[in-house]
Motif scaffolding. Structure first.
Motif, mmCIF file in Angstrom:
data_model
loop_
_atom_site.group_PDB
_atom_site.id
_atom_site.type_symbol
_atom_site.label_atom_id
_atom_site.label_comp_id
_atom_site.label_asym_id
_atom_site.label_seq_id
_atom_site.Cartn_x
_atom_site.Cartn_y
_atom_site.Cartn_z
ATOM 1 N N PHE A 210 0.833 -1.205 0.000
ATOM 2 C CA PHE A 210 0.000 0.000 0.000
ATOM 3 C C PHE A 210 0.870 1.259 0.000
ATOM 4 N N ILE A 211 1.828 1.325 0.897
ATOM 5 C CA ILE A 211 2.693 2.499 1.001
ATOM 6 C C ILE A 211 3.592 2.619 -0.227
ATOM 7 N N PHE A 214 2.380 4.434 -3.385
ATOM 8 C CA PHE A 214 2.158 5.879 -3.285
ATOM 9 C C PHE A 214 3.053 6.636 -4.259
ATOM 10 N N SER A 352 -3.846 4.079 -2.481
ATOM 11 C CA SER A 352 -2.581 4.706 -2.107
ATOM 12 C C SER A 352 -1.917 5.335 -3.328
ATOM 13 N N HIS A 353 -1.953 4.627 -4.445
ATOM 14 C CA HIS A 353 -1.426 5.149 -5.703
ATOM 15 C C HIS A 353 -2.065 6.494 -6.028
ATOM 16 N N LEU A 355 -3.680 8.536 -3.893
ATOM 17 C CA LEU A 355 -3.288 9.551 -2.914
ATOM 18 C C LEU A 355 -1.987 10.209 -3.353
#
Length: 410
Positions: A210-211, A214, A352-353, A355
């Protein structure tokens, strides 16, 4: 070829052709209304954010009501948002309507389509099929910006939005080919979606993925939204004796459109290669390598003078790495967590991408208005790219079903 893959490629191609063209509207809209750069940048940033919000929603809708209905709904959001945007005359109106466009991209983009393609493809060919579907987005990126640039030279930007809405509506006829196989009932899990999602959100591996995604969104969205304007304002002149000039690229504005198309062109090979490698090697190490190379390419570009030659070299290098993360990340989610809820879980990762995409586009406009250049935004992208390269290393890359199950509280 699998008809599901063909249909998915057509829809993604058109969806991404339109999405990749929004950067070309930055200057015409800002000049017509005398807006600061941040105004339309925030609209594109909101588009990216709602694309991310919509991704798990459309993934869940597809798993509940069927893929074709979810995709058709996405196409309706997309077309309506584009048509209404043609009549928007204030920043607030554009920003509000880009919510609809963002939902439209979510319903016609990677989250839903890749889940369908993944189910329709055997395990031994899945990574490659995901790479082909992702490469279709690159093909759209090749076609979209030059078409938008050509249309903008012949008609006002409002008419181009309406024309793009028509292209999206026509692409929905590809759904006639999309007869996906039944969703797997218990092969991956017999647990309800809510339990699976709660467990995934508590899994460090899922959080690392997830992170890590980003920075992908930050870099791609920033370049798509701001690179044409960046080149128009910062690039050195194209001399009459240069190859670009001979090929018909005589202005920095034209080079801006061609640069996005070049990124899309070279991304086809890069994405297919990533899909092929993902079938044979560790996806987490491949992802770490892609993010590291992106970081180095971005740093080298901003440290050198901006000339037509360096723009072309950057477009080729970044294009080769552009969407290589998508088949690897989606394949990693499918491999670890199974196919049953892949659309929803990948949709959460993709949030996340987006965001990152929101931050890249919005910061690009805000910091440009503050400093009158994009330098700081580039260096932020270099930093988050380095973080993503590192954070993929501790991922546990083996199927979830092989891990001890920990009960999830209701």
């Amino acid at each position: 070829m699998n008809p599901v893959l063909v249909a998915g490629c057509v829809i993604i191609l058109v969806s991404f052709a339109v999405r990749a063209s929004f950067g070309l509207f930055q200057l015409p809209i800002a000049q017509e209304f005398a807006w600061p750069r941040e105004s339309f940048s925030l609209a594109i940033a909101i588009q990216n954010l709602f694309w991310g919000i919509g991704q798990p929603i459309f993934g869940a809708l597809a798993e509940r009501f069927g893929d074709r209905k979810a995709i058709l709904g996405g196409g309706a959001f997309y077309a309506v948002g584009l048509v209404l945007s043609a009549y928007a005359i204030t920043p607030g109106q554009h920003q509000l309507l880009e919510m609809l466009v963002g939902f439209g991209i979510a319903g016609t983009g990677f989250g839903v389509i890749l889940a369908v393609v993944g189910r329709a493809t055997p395990e031994r060919h899945r990574s490659m099929a995901l790479g082909i579907a992702t490469a279709a987005g690159s093909a759209g990126q090749i076609v979209g910006p030059p078409v938008a640039n050509a249309l903008l030279s012949q008609m006002p930007w409002q008419s181009v939005f309406v024309a793009f809405a028509g292209f999206v509506a026509l692409s929905m006829f590809a759904l006639l080919l999309m007869r996906a196989p039944q969703r797997q009932p218990v092969a991956d899990t017999d647990e309800p979606m809510g339990v699976v999602v709660k467990r995934a959100l508590k899994d460090p591996t899922f959080l690392f993925i997830f992170i890590g995604f980003f920075s992908c969104g930050y870099q791609l969205a920033f370049i798509t939204a701001h690179f044409p304007a960046f080149i128009t304002e910062m690039c050195g002149p194209i001399t009459p004796d240069s190859l670009l000039y001979v090929l018909g690229v005589t202005s920095a504005t034209g080079l801006g459109a061609i640069s996005i198309a070049l990124i899309g062109l070279f991304n086809i090979g890069g994405t297919l290669l990533a899909g092929w490698l993902g079938n044979r090697y560790s996806r987490k190490y491949l992802l770490a390598s892609v993010y590291l190379l992106r970081t180095l390419v971005s740093a080298a570009f901003i440290l050198t003078p901006i000339t037509p030659e360096t723009v072309v070299l950057f477009s080729v290098a970044m294009g080769s790495l552009w969407l290589a993360t998508v088949p690897l990340t989606s394949g990693l989610v499918a491999h670890i967590y199974g196919l049953r809820y892949m659309g929803t879980l990948y949709g959460l990762v993709f949030f996340s991408h987006q965001l990152g995409g929101f931050m890249g586009v919005w910061l690009g406009g805000a910091l440009y208005d503050l400093y009158n250049n994009y330098t700081l935004v580039w260096w932020v992208g270099v930093g988050v790219g380095a973080l993503s390269a590192v954070i993929h290393l501790p991922i546990k890359e083996y199927p979830w079903s092989e891990r001890p199950r920990v009960p999830v509280a209701a």
